[in-house]
Design an enzyme around this catalytic site. Structure first.
Site, PDB file in Angstrom:
ATOM      1  N   HIS C 169      14.271 -52.392  21.431  1.00 61.90           N
ATOM      2  CA  HIS C 169      15.214 -53.497  20.883  1.00 61.90           C
ATOM      3  C   HIS C 169      16.686 -53.330  21.762  1.00 61.90           C
ATOM      4  O   HIS C 169      16.960 -51.940  22.050  1.00 61.90           O
ATOM      5  CB  HIS C 169      15.656 -53.213  19.440  1.00 61.90           C
ATOM      6  CG  HIS C 169      16.431 -54.573  18.922  1.00 61.90           C
ATOM      7  ND1 HIS C 169      17.931 -54.510  19.165  1.00 61.90           N
ATOM      8  CD2 HIS C 169      16.158 -55.807  18.245  1.00 61.90           C
ATOM      9  CE1 HIS C 169      18.358 -55.983  18.729  1.00 61.90           C
ATOM     10  NE2 HIS C 169      17.312 -56.476  18.293  1.00 61.90           N
ATOM     11  N   ASP C 293      14.580 -62.852  14.642  1.00 61.98           N
ATOM     12  CA  ASP C 293      15.873 -62.014  14.748  1.00 61.98           C
ATOM     13  C   ASP C 293      16.781 -62.330  13.884  1.00 61.98           C
ATOM     14  O   ASP C 293      18.094 -62.344  14.173  1.00 61.98           O
ATOM     15  CB  ASP C 293      16.631 -62.485  16.319  1.00 61.98           C
ATOM     16  CG  ASP C 293      17.245 -61.071  16.799  1.00 61.98           C
ATOM     17  OD1 ASP C 293      17.580 -60.200  15.919  1.00 61.98           O
ATOM     18  OD2 ASP C 293      17.516 -61.169  18.004  1.00 61.98           O
TER      19      ASP C 293
END
Ligand SMILES: [Zn+2]
Ligand SMILES: [Zn+2]
Ligand SMILES: [Zn+2]
Ligand SMILES: [Zn+2]
Lengths: 330, 330, 330, 330
Positions: C169, C293
């Site tokens: 990430h 997200d």
């Protein structure tokens, strides 16, 4: 690329050559081209050489169009199917184990006989399914029976029972149904008429409700789906607008659902990247399979195009061989 | 989006409604749907309201299929064409200046009369070109004349002289040429048969050599090109293989060259993103034009789809209005 | 659509909120936006409500960026990881069985400790893998250690042994490495800097030879692959031109081979159809996975976009849930 | 294909070779490769031979990166720019009329001097615009000035007045800003770092409001837009989420509007079909232009790829030459 599998690859047999008058086709396609094709249809050795040169590991061969479908006498049709399947096994598969497999020819003039011959071919001869060259003549050359017509129920029941794919291959439109091509004989066959004939045949299957009766059926179309990836959305859209009208068939679901669940398409004879893109977008890369259409097409041309296509390794592997390996347990 | 231009938008007239028996179409498409369509075909006010709601600035209207093309008596055909064009000008264009334009109807039963009427419509009435509903009946309902046939030479000469586009619109196949659709009346028209009929008609034009004689001709096809973006590469490929054969027509160039230089396509009735992608890839974004196919389609549905398409601003602007503005000098 | 699975979905914990000074992020992203995000990061109930509304069946949650990676004291990092994983299990997974799963946080300040914590999280707590927020600070906030650096060998050995995916990430670039964004603070994080930071981190892994040592590793990238589908072909092309140069790393294969075999990408925060098309073309539809997200993005927006994407049913099913179900054995 | 136009084609001059220490680049790219490149940069004859072989009619040449931008002494920078432009005109353009054109080098260490030199190059020497190699060093090698910074206002005013395109070409990131690439020197330049450096530079221009001040500016990016076709939608999406935050710049419109209206992209050094597809989809085929990046790339490789790309004739013609012909009035 190496290790490709191709599945719309044609053969002929001495008996088929006796029964089929290729004069019209030879005129339309050119004599030299046709003579070369005819020689290659009979010759397993040249085929293997071409496969070696192009990197094709395995080809599934089938009787060239129209084959059994155009034989007017049902008994002769049954004999031709039987002879074709025995020949395919003996002179192709057994002569080149691991390199050649075959699709059975079936005498749909008598759907029960077709079912029996399919069973024999699959169980006794190891056929990988059947390839049907469009409608079957019943009675005379202007009388057609399409695969969705009710008489074919015993055939489909056997296909479902054996759980093998059916390759729906083109043939030319009925002689009395060619007004649209008049003046342009070049359009009758593989160049143009083939596609509409076969795409419509596939649509008939979808609308008939066949896939509601036998949800597991798998139909293979060549030529990147005969235009369906592009055309089917409009068909579905218009059928919805016409939903209160007549002649809609008996299907319970939308045509695109059958297309995406009961169909697969091959690249045979349609070596064009944007059409391939469209086919992949419509049906998914798991349902697109490499094929050539040998000897009408050349293996080198097909493989050169396919290798250069801007596909991911994963899609190259699936379309080139993986999907076929799974579908036919190769 | 606002400011869109649409160009496959249909009207009817009282005289056309008298001459055309819509019973078959009504059965196939459903009575309620057909009744609604028929009312809208005559009504310029509801059309403008729909255009306002959807953001369509200008529509080019034309007589609905089959229109003049199906009239068996040549004198009656000429009268219907004349009446249609006068009506289009008076009740549509003049009633809504800047909002409606029109394509002329032409009586191709007599190509010289068609040429004359086209000239009158363009020069006197301001027609933006002509829309032809496929083959023209000559003699009876099973006798067709396609636009590539030599008798049409005077018509094409006039089109070239006036330098206006010809919209080649679908009509249903000849009654005697529908065996393939038997049992599925829903397939005869816009859902399916329209496309093949019209795509083949376009291919006939390409093969005929017409575009060698008149290189400046511009033919518009609806429905994203009636499948040609997907199908044409295989046609061209096979015609090359068959180049020593017969029935190839007289054209000097490859079919794709004519398609990319003499054709334009619209989105009418085919609101599908992947087919649009394919069309743009095949012919370029300068040759794709937004259209609806009103009142068979709804303006809202067409505009909603088009607005959401993942296109660049530039392609949105071209396809939505810019290409039409340039083509028709709007 | 219903039954979607999403896997770049973030949480925070009280302890993480104590340790992380969100002031810079709040300034850059806007205070109201940040406040709303921070509330949602802690709240499992609102998350489930949003999932229900959007049609998301299962979410795999993970500690928001930079999380453990930015903690300067290794002991504190280990404690935060442990607390995060326990909290994720107790307050998220156990509170909503079947709806929430989690990726473990790992204290890579000490790779052996990270390996131990990963093992505990996977074996004892049922973590579905780990999510790492980019480089790990070692020493001070301007000292970074990337995952390809040799010190991380014990961590990767444990990942390989446990055979779980690693979600790589983004986090913001080092404070001393932001000259390029000077004057445009908005570019430092998710809008822009995130992508380059993470794509480069992925390239480092590819070049390092890590995937030669552990060929089964599976790395997940968000944001449709952080630009790699578009950029990687040029990288590979240029590295080949530079093959006699220095600083090429130790990998034995080409970067695209690792990308296509060791990576998967999600749609998190990049809801754009053409970029999705590019990602599918580059890596295949089996390696693209839906994600949101959340709470930086809204579930409704992600699902509305994804549902409208012009994908085949098969690709919709794979990307929406099937690939995740297979990858995580859900 | 024949008649192509290419516009990211580099040269060097004896004076530039004296000023620029190519040792780092030679190490990174390999000595043999670099030596070959350096010989070709100086040699107009070999360039013409390569163009003849590949079918490139016209090339617009420019001083290779970093060129004038890296000269620390402003007076020396001005001299190098002047010498470069005189040399380009005399030894390239005049030596091969109709085959070679040039982009001016400009000494942005002093933006007024850059404006003056641009004016001289365009008006007196026939330069087709200017190519700027990224940020300009001001003071020392770790101090950069980007083109959006206010000091450059006189330069942009002159560009707008002369109405010529500016090619924004990559250069390597500042020496002090390469932590992310540490351990992988191969990533610093054209393979990877170039792209992010240049894409960010372009984003800075968009956010700065420059295109509100001068709406007619046209910026050309190489390498298919340096990733922006793929990345820009996420940037725009996130900037919208952050719209209450800080550091957003002064632009009045969305970044994609500037990209689609003020930018053009070339294929230089990025010969990948799916990335080209993405670029065309993002910016339209009227704003994509063929280029090679000679002598870092070979003309044959670029042309072979481009010719085989599955583009319509229209897009091939536009991208291959038509767009450049229109843009530069060739
Ligand atoms: Zn075949
Ligand atoms: Zn219509
Ligand atoms: Zn995230
Ligand atoms: Zn360059």
């Amino acid at each position: 690329m190496r290790g490709l599998i191709a599945l719309e690859e044609h053969l002929s047999t001495p008996r088929n050559d006796e029964l089929w008058d290729a004069a019209g086709e030879a005129a339309r396609n050119g004599r030299a081209y046709t003579a070369e094709v005819e020689a290659r249809l009979l010759d397993a050795e040249r085929r293997i050489t071409a496969m070696d040169g192009a990197g094709i590991e395995t080809a599934i061969v089938s009787l060239t169009s129209p084959g059994v479908q155009s034989v007017l006498d049902p008994r002769q049709a049954a004999e031709l199917a039987r002879d074709t399947n025995d020949t395919a096994r003996r002179d192709f598969v057994d002569a080149h184990p691991g390199r050649l497999e075959f699709f059975a020819a079936v005498p749909l003039q008598d759907p029960r006989a077709a079912a029996d011959e399919l069973e024999r071919a699959v169980r006794d001869l190891g056929a990988k399914g059947t390839l049907v060259n469009g409608y079957t003549n019943v009675g005379d050359e202007n009388t057609a029976r399409y695969l969705d017509e009710p008489a074919n129920a015993p055939f489909w029941a056997k296909v479902a029972e054996l759980d093998v794919p059916v390759y729906l291959h083109p043939r030319e439109p009925l002689p009395g149904q060619r007004r649209l091509y008049e003046g342009y004989a070049s359009l009758v066959g593989s160049a143009w008429g083939f596609g509409h004939e076969t795409a419509t045949h596939a649509v008939r299957l979808m609308l008939s409700g066949l896939f509601d009766t036998h949800p597991g059926l798998r139909i293979i179309l060549g030529h990147l789906g005969e235009g369906l990836p592009f055309l089917l959305p409009r068909l579905e859209h218009r059928l919805y607008k016409q939903r209160e009208g007549i002649g809609l068939g008996s299907a319970r679901r939308r045509v695109s659902e059958y297309f995406e669940e009961n169909f697969l398409v091959t690249t045979s004879g349609h070596f064009h990247t944007r059409s391939l893109d469209n086919a992949i977008a419509a049906i998914g890369a798991d349902r697109v399979l490499f094929s050539v259409d040998y000897p009408y097409e050349t293996m080198d041309e097909a493989v050169t195009w396919f290798t250069a296509c801007p596909l991911s390794r994963s899609d190259h592997a699936k379309i080139g061989a993986g999907n076929a390996r799974r579908l036919f347990d190769l």
